[in-house]
Scaffold this motif. Structure first.
Motif, PDB file in Angstrom:
ATOM      1  N   LYS A 199       0.858  -1.183   0.000  1.00 18.64           N
ATOM      2  CA  LYS A 199       0.000   0.000   0.000  1.00 18.64           C
ATOM      3  C   LYS A 199       0.890   1.228   0.000  1.00 18.64           C
ATOM      4  O   LYS A 199       1.857   1.309   0.764  1.00 18.64           O
ATOM      5  N   ALA A 200       0.582   2.184  -0.849  1.00 18.79           N
ATOM      6  CA  ALA A 200       1.401   3.397  -0.941  1.00 18.79           C
ATOM      7  C   ALA A 200       1.394   4.157   0.384  1.00 18.79           C
ATOM      8  O   ALA A 200       0.397   4.164   1.113  1.00 18.79           O
ATOM      9  N   ARG A 201       2.518   4.795   0.690  1.00 19.83           N
ATOM     10  CA  ARG A 201       2.559   5.666   1.875  1.00 19.83           C
ATOM     11  C   ARG A 201       1.554   6.806   1.746  1.00 19.83           C
ATOM     12  O   ARG A 201       0.993   7.269   2.726  1.00 19.83           O
TER      13      ARG A 201
ATOM     14  N   ALA B 193      -5.452   7.433  -2.401  1.00 19.88           N
ATOM     15  CA  ALA B 193      -6.178   6.350  -1.757  1.00 19.88           C
ATOM     16  C   ALA B 193      -6.932   6.904  -0.553  1.00 19.88           C
ATOM     17  O   ALA B 193      -6.530   7.917   0.029  1.00 19.88           O
ATOM     18  N   PRO B 194      -8.046   6.284  -0.166  1.00 20.77           N
ATOM     19  CA  PRO B 194      -8.832   6.800   0.963  1.00 20.77           C
ATOM     20  C   PRO B 194      -7.977   7.007   2.214  1.00 20.77           C
ATOM     21  O   PRO B 194      -7.242   6.104   2.632  1.00 20.77           O
ATOM     22  N   ASP B 195      -8.062   8.213   2.768  1.00 22.70           N
ATOM     23  CA  ASP B 195      -7.388   8.578   4.018  1.00 22.70           C
ATOM     24  C   ASP B 195      -5.864   8.588   3.928  1.00 22.70           C
ATOM     25  O   ASP B 195      -5.185   8.742   4.943  1.00 22.70           O
TER      26      ASP B 195
ATOM     27  N   PRO C 126      -6.168  18.318   1.635  1.00 23.11           N
ATOM     28  CA  PRO C 126      -5.657  17.655   2.840  1.00 23.11           C
ATOM     29  C   PRO C 126      -4.140  17.489   2.823  1.00 23.11           C
ATOM     30  O   PRO C 126      -3.606  16.366   2.796  1.00 23.11           O
ATOM     31  N   LEU C 127      -3.410  18.596   2.844  1.00 22.94           N
ATOM     32  CA  LEU C 127      -1.957  18.532   2.752  1.00 22.94           C
ATOM     33  C   LEU C 127      -1.355  18.207   4.113  1.00 22.94           C
ATOM     34  O   LEU C 127      -1.577  18.930   5.088  1.00 22.94           O
TER      35      LEU C 127
ATOM     36  N   ALA D 250       5.970  12.840   7.764  1.00 23.85           N
ATOM     37  CA  ALA D 250       4.584  13.329   7.731  1.00 23.85           C
ATOM     38  C   ALA D 250       3.603  12.166   7.635  1.00 23.85           C
ATOM     39  O   ALA D 250       2.541  12.171   8.278  1.00 23.85           O
ATOM     40  N   ALA D 251       3.957  11.165   6.830  1.00 25.34           N
ATOM     41  CA  ALA D 251       3.085   9.981   6.711  1.00 25.34           C
ATOM     42  C   ALA D 251       3.015   9.236   8.027  1.00 25.34           C
ATOM     43  O   ALA D 251       1.941   8.757   8.433  1.00 25.34           O
ATOM     44  N   ASP D 252       4.148   9.134   8.720  1.00 26.79           N
ATOM     45  CA  ASP D 252       4.151   8.455  10.015  1.00 26.79           C
ATOM     46  C   ASP D 252       3.280   9.204  11.018  1.00 26.79           C
ATOM     47  O   ASP D 252       2.558   8.575  11.829  1.00 26.79           O
TER      48      ASP D 252
END
Length: 336
Positions: free
Chosen positions: A70-72, A144-146, A174-175, A332-334
């Motif tokens: 799944k993409a980050r 992707a969702p969320d 949603p940046l 940021a993803a974490d």
């Protein structure tokens, strides 16, 4: 684990000159050395076209990552003035993000890349609404969702990225994080800086811009864009002609104010943002960055070296910004 900082960029001594950095960044040798990265981004990419609410058409490309189940998240990249989605710095950033598991969308601004035929109207730097709308469309199509969404821009693209981030809350973008590399801050000062810098900088930008305008005129011969005499003018003169003849701003000063982010204009920025620049940037004066009023959400990182959007760290001509941007987007993803 700590994030890389501008002070961590310590290139070999012979690469510690801002002019050397800047010129190598756009050299043919660099494009040759970075071909494997370009292939990584372009192979499997999907070209897309947006028709926006006012009929403007813009293009871009989406490349899906292949290293994770799944993409980050979705990373969006903006090029600089007279660049494109195929500029070396865009492709190298995209390759680093793909390796880290990000889906990558690259947006062409109007009249950049192979897009001059899509719109009768000319590109100018105040066309923020269409960039916001195209960015929102890219997020709606490819996120992707969320999943987190991040945004990186270089030079004028960095200026656009900062203005998009300013509008993100009202535009419901949603940046999770924005990074601007050597962004245009005060266009008044930037124009003066190009005029007073060594001759090759204004020559380089004017050569590319004149070529772009001639291509546009050839595609729309019925339009009276510019005369041959207009095209012989320098940067300030030709910009003034465009503003007075083809925009609603009326004066050059009003137009330059229209895309300035200087002084307190970023003070209300809510999106977590990093601004990376270099002390030795020959195009954007570092003084402009030190005079900014910034909120706690914004990290200003001034490196001692790097030139303009270059940050070339070795003789393979790879850029420090690849890992710099990727590390911050991963963080940021974490967090999200």
């Amino acid at each position: 684990m700590s994030l890389p900082r501008g002070n961590d960029f310590q290139p070999p001594r012979l690469l510690r000159n801002g002019h050397m950095q800047t010129m190598l960044s756009s050299s043919s040798l660099r494009r040759l050395l970075l071909r494997p990265l370009a292939r990584k981004v372009n192979e499997g990419s999907e070209n897309v076209r947006f028709t926006l609410s006012d009929g403007v058409r813009l293009t871009g490309a989406i490349t899906r990552q292949k290293v994770r189940d799944k993409a980050r998240g979705l990373a969006i990249v903006y090029h600089g003035w007279e660049g494109s989605i195929d500029s070396s710095y865009v492709l190298q950033t995209g390759a680093s993000l793909l390796d880290a598991g990000w889906d990558v969308f690259r947006l062409n601004f109007r009249d950049h890349g192979d897009t001059h035929h899509l719109n009768v109207g000319l590109f100018h730097s105040c066309l923020i609404n269409e960039v916001v709308e195209a960015t929102a469309e890219a997020i709606a199509r490819f996120r992707a969702p969320d999943a987190p969404v991040t945004l990186a821009g270089f030079s004028l693209g960095g200026n656009f990225a900062l203005r998009v981030a300013l509008r993100a809350p009202d535009s419901k973008l949603p940046l999770a994080h924005t990074i601007a590399v050597c962004p245009v801050i005060d266009p008044h000062a930037g124009l003066f800086s190009l005029e007073t810098a060594p001759w090759m900088y204004e020559w380089y930008f004017m050569h590319k811009w004149r070529g772009s305008l001639k291509r546009k005129q050839k595609l729309y011969p019925q339009q009276d864009y510019f005369t041959d005499e207009d095209l012989r003018q320098g940067l300030r003169g030709l910009t003034r002609v465009q503003v007075e003849r083809h925009t609603e701003f009326g004066t050059l000063d009003a137009y330059l104010d229209g895309y300035s982010v200087s002084g307190e204009r970023l003070a209300e920025l809510k999106v977590p943002t990093t601004i990376l620049t270099a002390e030795d940037d020959p195009v954007i004066p570092v003084k402009e960055f030190r005079e900014l009023t910034l909120p706690p959400e914004v990290e200003l990182d001034i490196a001692p070296y790097g030139g303009h959007c270059s940050f070339i760290e070795n003789w393979k001509l790879r850029s420090f910004t690849d890992g710099y941007i990727t590390a911050r987007f991963n963080a940021a993803a974490d967090r999200s």
